[in-house]
Design a protein around this motif. Structure first.
Motif, PDB file in Angstrom:
ATOM      1  N   LEU A  20      38.340  44.357  28.584  1.00 41.02           N
ATOM      2  CA  LEU A  20      38.113  43.462  29.715  1.00 41.02           C
ATOM      3  C   LEU A  20      36.974  42.348  29.499  1.00 41.02           C
ATOM      4  O   LEU A  20      36.132  42.826  29.212  1.00 41.02           O
ATOM      5  N   THR A  21      37.529  41.205  30.564  1.00 38.22           N
ATOM      6  CA  THR A  21      36.052  40.077  30.745  1.00 38.22           C
ATOM      7  C   THR A  21      35.664  40.273  31.806  1.00 38.22           C
ATOM      8  O   THR A  21      36.696  39.971  32.347  1.00 38.22           O
ATOM      9  N   PHE A  22      34.729  40.042  32.067  1.00 41.09           N
ATOM     10  CA  PHE A  22      33.898  39.705  33.290  1.00 41.09           C
ATOM     11  C   PHE A  22      32.533  39.672  32.994  1.00 41.09           C
ATOM     12  O   PHE A  22      31.815  39.062  32.650  1.00 41.09           O
ATOM     13  N   LYS A  23      32.546  38.579  34.405  1.00 40.33           N
ATOM     14  CA  LYS A  23      30.789  38.177  35.037  1.00 40.33           C
ATOM     15  C   LYS A  23      30.484  38.551  35.467  1.00 40.33           C
ATOM     16  O   LYS A  23      30.924  38.860  37.187  1.00 40.33           O
ATOM     17  N   GLU A  35      27.731  43.962  40.585  1.00 43.30           N
ATOM     18  CA  GLU A  35      28.944  43.686  40.903  1.00 43.30           C
ATOM     19  C   GLU A  35      29.225  42.663  40.194  1.00 43.30           C
ATOM     20  O   GLU A  35      28.852  41.738  40.068  1.00 43.30           O
ATOM     21  N   VAL A  36      30.913  42.822  39.488  1.00 43.17           N
ATOM     22  CA  VAL A  36      31.691  41.723  38.608  1.00 43.17           C
ATOM     23  C   VAL A  36      33.093  41.162  39.061  1.00 43.17           C
ATOM     24  O   VAL A  36      33.037  42.162  40.233  1.00 43.17           O
ATOM     25  N   GLN A  37      33.258  40.236  38.385  1.00 46.29           N
ATOM     26  CA  GLN A  37      34.593  39.874  38.620  1.00 46.29           C
ATOM     27  C   GLN A  37      34.873  38.826  37.487  1.00 46.29           C
ATOM     28  O   GLN A  37      34.654  38.812  36.526  1.00 46.29           O
ATOM     29  N   TYR A  38      36.142  40.317  37.037  1.00 42.28           N
ATOM     30  CA  TYR A  38      37.261  40.117  36.082  1.00 42.28           C
ATOM     31  C   TYR A  38      37.826  38.582  35.475  1.00 42.28           C
ATOM     32  O   TYR A  38      38.211  37.863  36.720  1.00 42.28           O
ATOM     33  N   LEU A  39      37.791  38.349  35.072  1.00 37.87           N
ATOM     34  CA  LEU A  39      38.709  37.281  34.503  1.00 37.87           C
ATOM     35  C   LEU A  39      39.800  37.035  35.010  1.00 37.87           C
ATOM     36  O   LEU A  39      40.690  35.853  35.159  1.00 37.87           O
TER      37      LEU A  39
END
Length: 98
Positions: A20-23, A35-39
């Motif tokens: 999984l890729t996230f920011k 808190e993250v937001q995935y691609l």
């Protein structure tokens, strides 16, 4: 393997185990949440224990990172209104002939 990558807002990560890729979009120290937001655009959350027991690693910003965020040029910081065309008002007669 556990992560050694500390959480940093606006930094991109990859969950190696789950691919999984996230920011990271927010860190709240008061309730111990990251808190993250995935691609793909989904929002997720981790606490510190789950963060450091996961397989996260720093990555470069993905090439197509803005697609799930539904951003337009203004959101990306592009502000060049110049259409890069000749201004017809600034031309003299000889320029019209060319």
């Amino acid at each position: 393997m556990t992560t050694i990558a500390d959480p940093v807002i606006d930094r991109w990560y990859k969950d190696v185990e789950n691919n999984l890729t996230f920011k990271i979009i927010a860190i709240d120290e008061s309730d111990d949440s990251i808190e993250v937001q995935y691609l793909n655009g989904e929002i997720g959350e981790y606490d510190n224990d789950s963060w450091y027991n996961s397989t996260f690693d720093y990555i470069e910003e993905p090439e197509d990172w803005s697609a799930p965020f539904e951003l337009d040029d203004e959101d990306l910081g592009y502000s060049d209104p110049d259409e890069h065309r000749r201004n017809m008002d600034d031309l003299n007669f000889d320029d019209y002939i060319d």
